[in-house]
Every structure is written in structure tokens, then in C-alpha cells.
Motif scaffolding. Structure first.
Motif, short mmCIF file in Angstrom:
data_model
loop_
_atom_site.label_atom_id
_atom_site.label_comp_id
_atom_site.label_asym_id
_atom_site.label_seq_id
_atom_site.Cartn_x
_atom_site.Cartn_y
_atom_site.Cartn_z
N MET A 1 0.83 -1.21 0.00
CA MET A 1 0.00 0.00 0.00
C MET A 1 0.87 1.26 0.00
N ASN A 2 1.89 1.28 0.89
CA ASN A 2 2.79 2.43 0.94
C ASN A 2 3.46 2.69 -0.39
N ARG A 3 3.89 1.59 -1.06
CA ARG A 3 4.57 1.72 -2.34
C ARG A 3 3.65 2.36 -3.38
N LYS A 4 2.39 1.92 -3.42
CA LYS A 4 1.43 2.48 -4.37
C LYS A 4 1.17 3.95 -4.08
N LEU A 5 1.10 4.31 -2.80
CA LEU A 5 0.86 5.71 -2.43
C LEU A 5 2.06 6.58 -2.80
N VAL A 6 3.27 6.06 -2.60
CA VAL A 6 4.48 6.79 -3.00
C VAL A 6 4.47 7.03 -4.50
N ILE A 7 4.14 5.99 -5.28
CA ILE A 7 4.08 6.12 -6.74
C ILE A 7 3.03 7.16 -7.13
N LEU A 8 1.86 7.10 -6.50
CA LEU A 8 0.78 8.04 -6.82
C LEU A 8 1.18 9.48 -6.51
N LEU A 9 1.67 9.73 -5.29
CA LEU A 9 2.01 11.10 -4.88
C LEU A 9 3.16 11.66 -5.71
N SER A 10 4.17 10.83 -5.97
CA SER A 10 5.31 11.29 -6.77
C SER A 10 4.87 11.61 -8.20
N THR A 11 4.01 10.76 -8.75
CA THR A 11 3.51 10.99 -10.10
C THR A 11 2.71 12.29 -10.18
N VAL A 12 1.86 12.53 -9.18
CA VAL A 12 1.07 13.77 -9.14
C VAL A 12 2.00 14.98 -9.12
N TYR A 13 3.05 14.93 -8.29
CA TYR A 13 3.98 16.06 -8.20
C TYR A 13 4.72 16.26 -9.53
N ALA A 44 10.75 12.88 -9.33
CA ALA A 44 10.87 11.53 -9.92
C ALA A 44 11.74 10.60 -9.08
N ILE A 45 12.53 11.15 -8.16
CA ILE A 45 13.45 10.30 -7.38
C ILE A 45 12.71 9.23 -6.59
N PRO A 46 11.73 9.58 -5.72
CA PRO A 46 11.03 8.50 -5.01
C PRO A 46 10.24 7.59 -5.95
N LEU A 47 9.75 8.14 -7.06
CA LEU A 47 9.02 7.35 -8.04
C LEU A 47 9.93 6.29 -8.65
N LEU A 48 11.13 6.70 -9.07
CA LEU A 48 12.08 5.76 -9.66
C LEU A 48 12.56 4.72 -8.65
N LEU A 49 12.79 5.17 -7.40
CA LEU A 49 13.20 4.22 -6.37
C LEU A 49 12.12 3.17 -6.13
N ALA A 50 10.86 3.61 -6.13
CA ALA A 50 9.75 2.67 -5.90
C ALA A 50 9.58 1.71 -7.07
N LEU A 51 9.81 2.20 -8.30
CA LEU A 51 9.58 1.38 -9.49
C LEU A 51 10.76 0.48 -9.85
N ILE A 61 8.83 9.68 5.45
CA ILE A 61 10.00 10.30 4.82
C ILE A 61 9.64 10.80 3.42
N VAL A 62 8.94 9.97 2.65
CA VAL A 62 8.58 10.38 1.28
C VAL A 62 7.61 11.56 1.32
N LEU A 63 6.63 11.52 2.22
CA LEU A 63 5.70 12.64 2.35
C LEU A 63 6.43 13.92 2.73
N SER A 64 7.35 13.81 3.71
CA SER A 64 8.13 14.98 4.14
C SER A 64 8.93 15.54 2.98
N TYR A 65 9.52 14.64 2.19
CA TYR A 65 10.33 15.05 1.03
C TYR A 65 9.47 15.80 0.02
N LEU A 66 8.29 15.26 -0.29
CA LEU A 66 7.43 15.91 -1.28
C LEU A 66 6.90 17.25 -0.76
#
Length: 196
Positions: A1-13, A44-51, A61-66
Motif C-alpha cells: 500500500m505504501n509503495r502504491k501511495l508513494v508512486i501516486l504522490l510522486s507521479t502527481v507532483y 521523480a526520485i522516489p518514483l524511480l526508487l519505488a519502481l 520520509i517520502v511525504l516529508s520530502y514531497l
């Protein structure tokens, strides 16, 4: 779930910044367009790390970063909040803390599990602080390079701006490094008491 949320939020940004980059480019605002392109890369950094990797950071950490990216790139550079003077220092203080938390997450995932009981709290402190300081230095290199190669003015205050930013990064990292060192010492003391 966390991975999907990271991908979603990073993609939106990334998409948000891509839209801004196109908008500002069309309107001839090259500085804001370049900042938005930087936002695409950073987002794209957290997005690429997740993918592309198995290395996953926890959601806070990812939320704080974004949130930091929104504060620094969108509010700070694009909306002009850096003109307030103190906004830049606050952002660097926060970024130093975020990078320090990232160092802790990396340390906990990469170190051999058996070493965890014997690791020195001073090592954890120094690793965390050094990682935060390195992150601050890398950011200043990015700002310097952008100014030199693309005619931007990210280091508008010259040496004073750079040193204030680095000091704020180190202070943010120092606070988290102290906490990490103390936390490690408490864990070691607790482990030793239970094993005795």
C-alpha cells in the motif's frame, strides 16, 4: 500500500511540475520553467526508487520530502516566498532533518542485522550528521551549477547565502543525529540489560 501511495504522490507532483514547466515555457518565464523542470527531476526520485529498486523508504520520509519540494520549489522559487528572507533558512533546516532521517532509514536497511547490537552510537551520530551535511553540499552544487550554466540566481546572496544554507542544513541534521545516537545508545543499553 505504501509503495502504491508513494508512486501516486510522486507521479502527481511530477505531472504538476511538468504542467508548470510547459505553462511557464509558453509564457516566456524561463526561470520558473527551469525550476519546474528541476521539480520534475526531484519529484521523480522516489518514483524511480519505488519502481526500479527494492529499496523502499517509509511513507513519512517520502511525504516529508514531497512537502519540502512544494515548499522549496513551488512556494519558494515559483511563488517567490524566498523573497521573505527567512523562508530559505527554514527550508534548509527542514531539508537537513529530512536527509538525516533518510540516512537513518538507509542505515537500518543496509547494515547487517547482526551488527546492529554492536554498533557504536557515535558511529550512528556521525553517519547521520555526515549524510545530512553531504546532502546540503550536493544541493549547493546544484544551485551553483544552475546559476553558472543556466543563468539562474539560486545563490542570490553569494557566499553568505551558501554558508547560511549549509549551516541550516547541518543544524537540522545535527538535531536528528543527536536523537539517532541517543536512540541507539538506549537500544544497546536495553539489549544488554535483557541479555545479562
Amino acid at each position: 500500500m505504501n509503495r502504491k501511495l508513494v508512486i501516486l504522490l510522486s507521479t502527481v507532483y511530477v505531472l504538476f511540475m511538468a504542467g508548470l514547466a510547459i505553462f511557464f515555457h509558453i509564457n516566456g518565464q524561463s526561470f520558473k520553467s527551469m525550476v519546474a523542470i528541476g521539480g520534475i527531476v526531484c519529484g521523480a526520485i522516489p518514483l524511480l526508487l519505488a519502481l526500479l529498486t527494492k529499496l523502499q523508504f517509509n511513507l513519512p520520509i517520502v511525504l516529508s520530502y514531497l512537502i519540502f519540494l512544494v515548499g522549496s520549489q513551488y512556494l519558494g522559487s515559483i511563488k517567490g516566498w524566498y523573497g521573505l528572507g527567512w523562508w530559505d533558512t527554514i527550508m534548509h533546516l527542514i531539508s537537513g532533518a529530512i536527509i538525516a532521517f533518510t540516512a537513518i532509514a538507509l542505515y537500518e536497511r543496509l547494515i547487517h542485522r547482526d551488527a546492529g547490537n554492536d554498533i557504536s552510537p557515535w558511529f550512528v551520530f556521525l553517519f547521520t550528521l555526515s549524510f545530512a551535511a553531504l546532502g546540503g553540499v550536493m544541493w549547493e552544487i546544484y544551485e551553483f551549477s544552475s546559476d553558472q550554466f543556466f543563468g539562474m540566481t539560486l545563490q542570490g546572496g553569494g557566499n553568505t547565502d551558501t554558508m547560511t544554507d549549509l549551516i541550516a542544513d547541518v543544524v537540522g541534521g545535527l538535531l536528528i543525529a543527536i536523537w539517532a545516537g541517543v536512540r541507539t545508545k538506549v537500544k544497546l543499553t536495553s539489549t544488554n540489560m535483557h541479555s545479562a
